[in-house]
Write an enzyme that holds these catalytic residues in place. Structure first.
Site, PDB file in Angstrom:
ATOM      1  N   SER A 101      20.193 -41.744 -10.370  1.00 27.06           N
ATOM      2  CA  SER A 101      18.918 -41.035 -10.504  1.00 27.06           C
ATOM      3  C   SER A 101      19.057 -39.787 -11.368  1.00 27.06           C
ATOM      4  CB  SER A 101      18.391 -40.648  -9.121  1.00 27.06           C
ATOM      5  OG  SER A 101      19.323 -39.831  -8.454  1.00 27.06           O
ATOM      6  N   GLU A 109      12.299 -32.839  -0.455  1.00 22.94           N
ATOM      7  CA  GLU A 109      12.875 -33.347  -1.717  1.00 22.94           C
ATOM      8  C   GLU A 109      13.333 -34.801  -1.633  1.00 22.94           C
ATOM      9  OE1 GLU A 109      14.871 -31.339  -4.630  1.00 22.94           O
ATOM     10  OE2 GLU A 109      14.644 -29.324  -3.804  1.00 22.94           O
ATOM     11  N   ALA A 149      18.189 -49.525 -10.504  1.00 21.93           N
ATOM     12  CA  ALA A 149      18.628 -50.563  -9.562  1.00 21.93           C
ATOM     13  C   ALA A 149      20.016 -50.256  -8.986  1.00 21.93           C
ATOM     14  CB  ALA A 149      18.626 -51.920 -10.266  1.00 21.93           C
ATOM     15  N   THR A 163      12.171 -43.600  -8.826  1.00 27.62           N
ATOM     16  CA  THR A 163      12.979 -42.393  -8.646  1.00 27.62           C
ATOM     17  C   THR A 163      14.460 -42.640  -8.907  1.00 27.62           C
ATOM     18  OG1 THR A 163      13.263 -42.874  -6.313  1.00 27.62           O
ATOM     19  CG2 THR A 163      11.397 -41.477  -6.905  1.00 27.62           C
ATOM     20  N   THR A 222      19.692 -39.484   1.771  1.00 26.63           N
ATOM     21  CA  THR A 222      19.841 -38.788   0.481  1.00 26.63           C
ATOM     22  C   THR A 222      21.140 -37.985   0.465  1.00 26.63           C
ATOM     23  OG1 THR A 222      17.454 -38.685   0.186  1.00 26.63           O
ATOM     24  CG2 THR A 222      18.744 -37.071  -1.034  1.00 26.63           C
ATOM     25  N   TRP A 243      19.747 -38.151 -15.068  1.00 24.51           N
ATOM     26  CA  TRP A 243      18.652 -37.229 -14.839  1.00 24.51           C
ATOM     27  C   TRP A 243      17.391 -37.922 -15.316  1.00 24.51           C
ATOM     28  CZ3 TRP A 243      19.772 -33.092 -12.111  1.00 24.51           C
ATOM     29  CH2 TRP A 243      21.091 -32.620 -12.117  1.00 24.51           C
ATOM     30  N   GLU A 255       0.830  -1.211   0.000  1.00 27.95           N
ATOM     31  CA  GLU A 255       0.000   0.000   0.000  1.00 27.95           C
ATOM     32  C   GLU A 255       0.864   1.260   0.000  1.00 27.95           C
ATOM     33  OE1 GLU A 255      -0.116  -2.615   1.928  1.00 27.95           O
ATOM     34  OE2 GLU A 255      -2.062  -2.930   2.874  1.00 27.95           O
ATOM     35  N   ARG A 286      19.768 -22.378  -8.260  1.00 28.50           N
ATOM     36  CA  ARG A 286      20.819 -22.011  -9.214  1.00 28.50           C
ATOM     37  C   ARG A 286      20.283 -21.422 -10.510  1.00 28.50           C
ATOM     38  NH1 ARG A 286      22.339 -26.650  -6.883  1.00 28.50           N
ATOM     39  NH2 ARG A 286      21.725 -27.975  -8.624  1.00 28.50           N
ATOM     40  N   CYS A 327      -2.436  -3.741   7.155  1.00 29.77           N
ATOM     41  CA  CYS A 327      -2.036  -3.933   8.556  1.00 29.77           C
ATOM     42  C   CYS A 327      -2.361  -2.683   9.367  1.00 29.77           C
ATOM     43  CB  CYS A 327      -0.548  -4.266   8.647  1.00 29.77           C
ATOM     44  SG  CYS A 327       0.522  -2.907   8.200  1.00 29.77           S
TER      45      CYS A 327
HETATM   46  C1  AOF Z   1       0.121  -5.005   4.496  1.00 32.83           C
HETATM   47  N1  AOF Z   1       0.653  -4.892   3.256  1.00 32.83           N
HETATM   48  O1  AOF Z   1       2.136  -5.441   1.698  1.00 32.83           O
HETATM   49  C2  AOF Z   1       2.202  -6.599   3.719  1.00 32.83           C
HETATM   50  C3  AOF Z   1       1.601  -6.757   5.008  1.00 32.83           C
HETATM   51  O2  AOF Z   1       7.345  -6.028  10.035  1.00 32.83           O
HETATM   52  P1  AOF Z   1       6.401  -5.363   9.097  1.00 32.83           P
HETATM   53  O3  AOF Z   1       6.070  -3.964   9.481  1.00 32.83           O
HETATM   54  O4  AOF Z   1       6.840  -5.436   7.662  1.00 32.83           O
HETATM   55  O5  AOF Z   1       5.011  -6.159   9.203  1.00 32.83           O
HETATM   56  C4  AOF Z   1       4.881  -7.480   8.740  1.00 32.83           C
HETATM   57  C5  AOF Z   1       3.430  -7.877   8.838  1.00 32.83           C
HETATM   58  O6  AOF Z   1       2.646  -6.982   8.071  1.00 32.83           O
HETATM   59  C6  AOF Z   1       3.122  -9.251   8.254  1.00 32.83           C
HETATM   60  O7  AOF Z   1       3.234 -10.274   9.198  1.00 32.83           O
HETATM   61  C7  AOF Z   1       1.666  -9.078   7.807  1.00 32.83           C
HETATM   62  O8  AOF Z   1       0.773  -9.157   8.897  1.00 32.83           O
HETATM   63  C8  AOF Z   1       1.675  -7.662   7.302  1.00 32.83           C
HETATM   64  N2  AOF Z   1       2.076  -7.646   5.890  1.00 32.83           N
HETATM   65  N3  AOF Z   1       0.567  -5.948   5.329  1.00 32.83           N
HETATM   66  O9  AOF Z   1      -0.760  -4.214   4.863  1.00 32.83           O
HETATM   67  C9  AOF Z   1       1.667  -5.634   2.830  1.00 32.83           C
HETATM   68  N4  AOF Z   1       3.253  -7.337   3.325  1.00 32.83           N
HETATM   69 ZN    ZN Z   2       0.986  -2.840   6.028  1.00 36.00          ZN
END
Ligand code: AOF
Ligand code: ZN
Length: 349
Positions: A171, A263, A167, A164, A199, A173, A55, A210, A78
């Site tokens: 594996s 994996e 014998a 996978t 593994t 490719w 935002e 890579r 948020c």
């Molecule tokens: C949003 N818009 O693009 C994202 C959100 O440590 P901060 O401040 O970056 O907060 C991380 C938290 O914010 C994350 O766990 C999630 O709840 C929110 N992410 N929120 O409004 C965003 N990436």
């Molecule tokens: Zn946010």
């Protein structure tokens, strides 16, 4: 909601996808700001951790044009002070009149508080637009924040007769270069890659990204070995874990692993599968036969004793990669997070 609303949210989803491998442990979010005349005046995606949310980037581009605008965002804005200030405050300060969000944020610091803050400030909030698509796109994030555990992807490459390795144990490719490139993409999307100690001893894999479509990978997944890996193994430095697989997932969740890629080998695949811990099976299938019963099977351990007990999943997608196929299957359990049929909203919130 209108066709234009859908188009703008679809664009926000596309923007979010462009940062899929760069934001974890934060969600990959896309945002579009549209003025009252219907013109797009700003777009943004989540920056790498610690950087601005989607935002903020979009509002920054919109500037004064955000006043009276509608904001389309794939995840609930948020409302908490994290590493960055709350997006709700920035939206309110910018004077936007409507926020259209696809899904709620299950992060315990948000869970609806973002919507409440916006509505309390007089901003109109519409939820649930293209919620199913965004729930799919953000599933590893949503699973992690709701359960504390990573979203588990089991990847396997087999011949058409389900082997996978031959014998003699060889594996490489089974599949061609396109499928192998796709595996690197899958690794790039994953926060951790896990294999068994057998593994490591047998194949000595490096488990790094890579080939992420030609560009330098922004990060390497955490490498996890179930059991002990020799000091000289190419997988080192790796996190060595043991014991109950549920506890392994709890530990990886605490370490901010949103998506875990399993994996191999056959014992590890059997363990995760038999305990119902796999969220998605990604099968690379080569049009080849080993042609006998002496090759290495996918799962080592007891399977269903009778056909009625066979594990059956839901086919998600089939796509051709060069000369091979990629088949994605999900367990046929209730979708997570549940989508309410009536509203299309993220019913978990
Ligand atoms: C949003 N818009 O693009 C994202 C959100 O440590 P901060 O401040 O970056 O907060 C991380 C938290 O914010 C994350 O766990 C999630 O709840 C929110 N992410 N929120 O409004 C965003 N990436
Ligand atoms: Zn946010």
């Amino acid at each position: 909601m209108s066709r234009a609303d859908e188009r703008h949210m679809a664009r926000a989803i596309e923007i979010a996808q462009s940062v899929r491998t760069r934001t974890s442990p934060n969600p990959w979010v896309g945002c579009v700001v549209v003025d009252s005349a219907g013109a797009v005046v700003g777009e943004g995606a989540t920056a790498p951790p610690g950087g601005p949310h989607a935002e903020i980037g979009a509002l920054g581009l919109a500037g004064d044009a955000a006043r009276g605008a509608t904001v389309y965002v794939t995840l609930e804005p948020c409302s908490h002070q994290g590493r960055t200030p709350p997006c709700t405050e920035a939206l309110i300060r910018a004077g936007v009149t409507r926020v259209v969000a696809a899904v709620g944020d299950p992060d315990e610091r948000v869970t609806g508080a973002g919507f409440v803050a916006l509505e309390a400030a007089g901003v109109t909030v519409s939820r649930g637009l293209l919620a199913a698509a965004v729930s799919d796109q953000l599933r590893p994030y949503l699973v992690h924040r709701s359960t504390g555990r990573p979203y588990v992807v089991l990847k396997l490459a087999t011949t058409l007769d389900g082997r996978t390795a031959a014998a003699d144990g060889s594996s490489r490719w089974i599949t061609g270069p396109e499928a192998r490139r796709d595996v690197h993409r899958l690794r790039a999307e994953s926060d951790a890659v896990l294999v068994g100690a057998g593994t490591v001893r047998h194949d000595d894999p490096e488990l790094t990204v890579r080939d992420d479509g030609g560009s330098e990978p922004s990060r390497q997944p955490l490498r996890v070995v179930l059991g002990h890996a020799p000091k000289s193994a190419r997988v080192q430095p790796a996190l060595e874990l043991g014991g109950d697989l549920g506890a392994v997932l709890d530990e990886l969740g605490r370490r901010d692993v949103l998506q875990l890629l399993v994996e191999g080998g056959a014992h590890v695949a059997h363990g995760f599968h038999a305990q119902g811990l796999v969220d998605r099976y990604v099968w690379y299938l080569a049009p080849a036969f080993l042609g006998g019963d002496d090759g290495q099977p996918v799962f080592a351990g007891p399977g269903a004793a009778t056909m009625a007990d066979a594990w059956r999943g839901r086919l998600v997608s089939v796509c051709r990669l060069g000369g091979d196929l990629r088949i994605d299957v999900e367990p046929d359990r209730v979708h997570f997070p549940p989508i309410s049929a009536a509203s299309g909203e993220n019913a978990a919130l």
